[in-house]
Design an enzyme around this catalytic site. Structure first.
Site, PDB file in Angstrom:
ATOM      1  N   LYS A  59      47.826  36.860  54.034  1.00  0.00           N
ATOM      2  CA  LYS A  59      47.441  38.103  53.349  1.00  0.00           C
ATOM      3  C   LYS A  59      45.940  38.091  53.148  1.00  0.00           C
ATOM      4  O   LYS A  59      45.380  37.090  52.717  1.00  0.00           O
ATOM      5  CB  LYS A  59      48.127  38.148  51.977  1.00  0.00           C
ATOM      6  N   LYS A  83      44.188  31.970  45.970  1.00  0.00           N
ATOM      7  CA  LYS A  83      44.400  33.104  45.059  1.00  0.00           C
ATOM      8  C   LYS A  83      45.886  33.477  44.998  1.00  0.00           C
ATOM      9  O   LYS A  83      46.438  33.696  43.924  1.00  0.00           O
ATOM     10  CB  LYS A  83      43.567  34.292  45.541  1.00  0.00           C
ATOM     11  N   LYS A  95      42.011  36.536  56.493  1.00  0.00           N
ATOM     12  CA  LYS A  95      40.868  37.436  56.303  1.00  0.00           C
ATOM     13  C   LYS A  95      40.429  37.908  57.677  1.00  0.00           C
ATOM     14  O   LYS A  95      40.561  37.191  58.665  1.00  0.00           O
ATOM     15  CB  LYS A  95      39.705  36.708  55.616  1.00  0.00           C
ATOM     16  N   THR A 179      42.825  45.315  40.323  1.00  0.00           N
ATOM     17  CA  THR A 179      41.931  44.156  40.188  1.00  0.00           C
ATOM     18  C   THR A 179      41.239  44.186  38.827  1.00  0.00           C
ATOM     19  O   THR A 179      41.179  43.174  38.120  1.00  0.00           O
ATOM     20  CB  THR A 179      40.896  44.126  41.332  1.00  0.00           C
ATOM     21  N   ASN A 210      34.651  49.703  41.905  1.00  0.00           N
ATOM     22  CA  ASN A 210      36.058  49.825  41.526  1.00  0.00           C
ATOM     23  C   ASN A 210      36.457  48.780  40.474  1.00  0.00           C
ATOM     24  O   ASN A 210      37.006  49.103  39.422  1.00  0.00           O
ATOM     25  CB  ASN A 210      36.937  49.688  42.776  1.00  0.00           C
ATOM     26  N   SER A 340      49.125  44.422  45.689  1.00  0.00           N
ATOM     27  CA  SER A 340      49.322  44.533  47.143  1.00  0.00           C
ATOM     28  C   SER A 340      50.688  43.969  47.520  1.00  0.00           C
ATOM     29  O   SER A 340      51.397  44.514  48.364  1.00  0.00           O
ATOM     30  CB  SER A 340      48.243  43.752  47.892  1.00  0.00           C
TER      31      SER A 340
END
Length: 406
Positions: A59, A83, A95, A179, A210, A340
């Site tokens: 992810k 994470k 990534k 987040t 954000n 997510s």
């Protein structure tokens, strides 16, 4: 890697497990020839790194930026592994990136680039293999193109191949603020341990994108006085407290910047924000802002990292000596990957959750993860950052051993 090594040593990892967790599982580099609006063909470099798939499918986001390179993508993929593990989500880390400057490209050029990248990675991506998401320079629009291109290639609609999609395409409610919300939950959990009363606490937030703006708004709603915020145009200060809703409305009507915001005074040097005498400091802008140079001047009692890597390795030691608690990035900003994950779950179920359910569940996950890291930091007598790595590495290492290695 420095922090990984300290945690690995504390855990007494075997050489085999250490080497498996240190190295990425898969690295893919592709060339993407794109027809530009001028009719010329330009070739872009696309990268995807899967650091680990021990806990589950990889992810991680896709960034479109001029300085994308393999080392950066590898580091960010490893970060995603830790994470996901620290908040106990069944994902590994991945990534991706394309070296380009989306600010200088038309929407049509960006679409062709995203679709070409998706096709080039068609065997890498998949709802059970590798699930991308937006990152720097990409957003819901780009994820919609990725989903569409992948679905066309597979001959069926596959919502779950990507997260961070528009709501109508299977995106999740609560994802936009996720987040920042995780930063708020982490901050309140830490303040409870430090016995800081939110209704008497002051806070400074670096970065008003954000993550920073949502964190500021949600912390303000819970009683904190936000006395300073900053963005690309500078840092703004008001000792009486900034009205965050007004600041957000001003930014949105002012080409996305706080330049000229009437509700606060502009600081002469934006870096001053980091050195204010506040209870809570939230660095939510870019990496390496707290370094050896300015760490001696940091006066906050608590630092909650909204950005990835805002504190340099060299500054860690001094912060710990000063007795400042840091809720590290891999824990504090994991609210985004948590929601997510919920988006992916909803896509697999073919059923949508309410915003209230999403928030309730993500708050619980963030609070439980904080408590686990805090307990580990007490048990091993290490700072929260190293404790977060210990929790994450231990989880992946144990899973690797149960699976019998590879």
């Amino acid at each position: 890697m420095e922090r990984f090594n300290i945690a690995a040593e504390k855990l007494g990892l075997s050489d085999e497990v250490y080497n498996v967790l240190k190295n990425p599982a898969k690295q893919v580099i592709v060339s993407l020839p794109i027809t530009m609006d001028s009719g010329k063909i330009q070739v872009f470099e696309g990268i995807r790194v899967i650091h680990s798939n021990i806990l589950g499918p990889a992810k991680g986001g896709i960034r479109f930026a001029p300085d994308v390179h393999i080392d950066e993508v590898r580091a960010l993929a490893a970060w995603m592994t830790w994470k996901c593990a620290v908040v106990d989500i069944p994902y590994g880390g991945g990534k991706g990136g394309v070296r380009c400057n989306p600010r200088e490209m038309s929407p049509g050029e960006i679409e062709r680039l995203m679709r070409a990248y998706t096709l080039a990675m068609i065997d890498v991506f998949g709802p059970d293999k590798d699930i991308p998401a937006p990152d720097m320079g990409t957003g819901p629009r780009e994820m919609a193109w990725l989903m569409d291109e992948y679905s066309k290639a597979k001959g069926t609609t596959v919502n779950a191949v990507v997260t961070g999609k528009p709501l109508v395409l299977g995106g999740s409610l609560g994802r936009t603020e996720a987040t920042g919300r995780g930063v708020m939950v982490s901050a309140l959990s830490a303040m409870e341990k430090l016995k800081i009363n939110p209704f008497q606490a002051t806070c400074a937030v670096q970065g008003f994108g954000n993550v920073g703006s949502w964190a500021a708004l949600l912390l303000e709603e819970r009683g904190l006085k936000i006395i300073s915020v900053s963005d690309i145009s500078g840092a703004y200060h008001n000792a009486q407290g900034i009205n965050i809703r007004e600041a957000i409305n001003y930014r949105d009507s002012n080409k996305g910047t706080l330049e000229g915001f009437p509700g606060a005074d502009k600081l002469a040097d934006p870096a001053e924000l980091l050195e204010l005498a506040v209870d809570v400091l939230v660095p939510a802008a870019v990496e390496d802002v707290i370094t050896k140079k300015n760490v001696d001047n940091i006066k906050a009692k608590l630092i909650v990292e909204g950005a990835n890597g805002p504190t340099s390795f060299n500054a860690d030691k001094i912060i710990n000596e000063k007795g400042i608690m840091v809720v590290p990035d891999i824990l504090a900003n994991a609210g985004g990957v948590t929601v997510s994950y919920f988006e992916w779950v909803q896509n697999r179920l073919g059923y949508k959750w309410t915003a209230e359910r999403v928030n309730r569940r993500s708050d619980r996950i963030m609070k439980e993860a904080f408590d686990q890291v805090y307990k580990t930091s007490i048990k091993h007598e290490v700072p929260m950052r190293i404790a977060a790595y210990i929790v994450a590495i231990d989880k992946v290492a144990q899973t690797y051993q149960f699976r019998g290695g590879f």
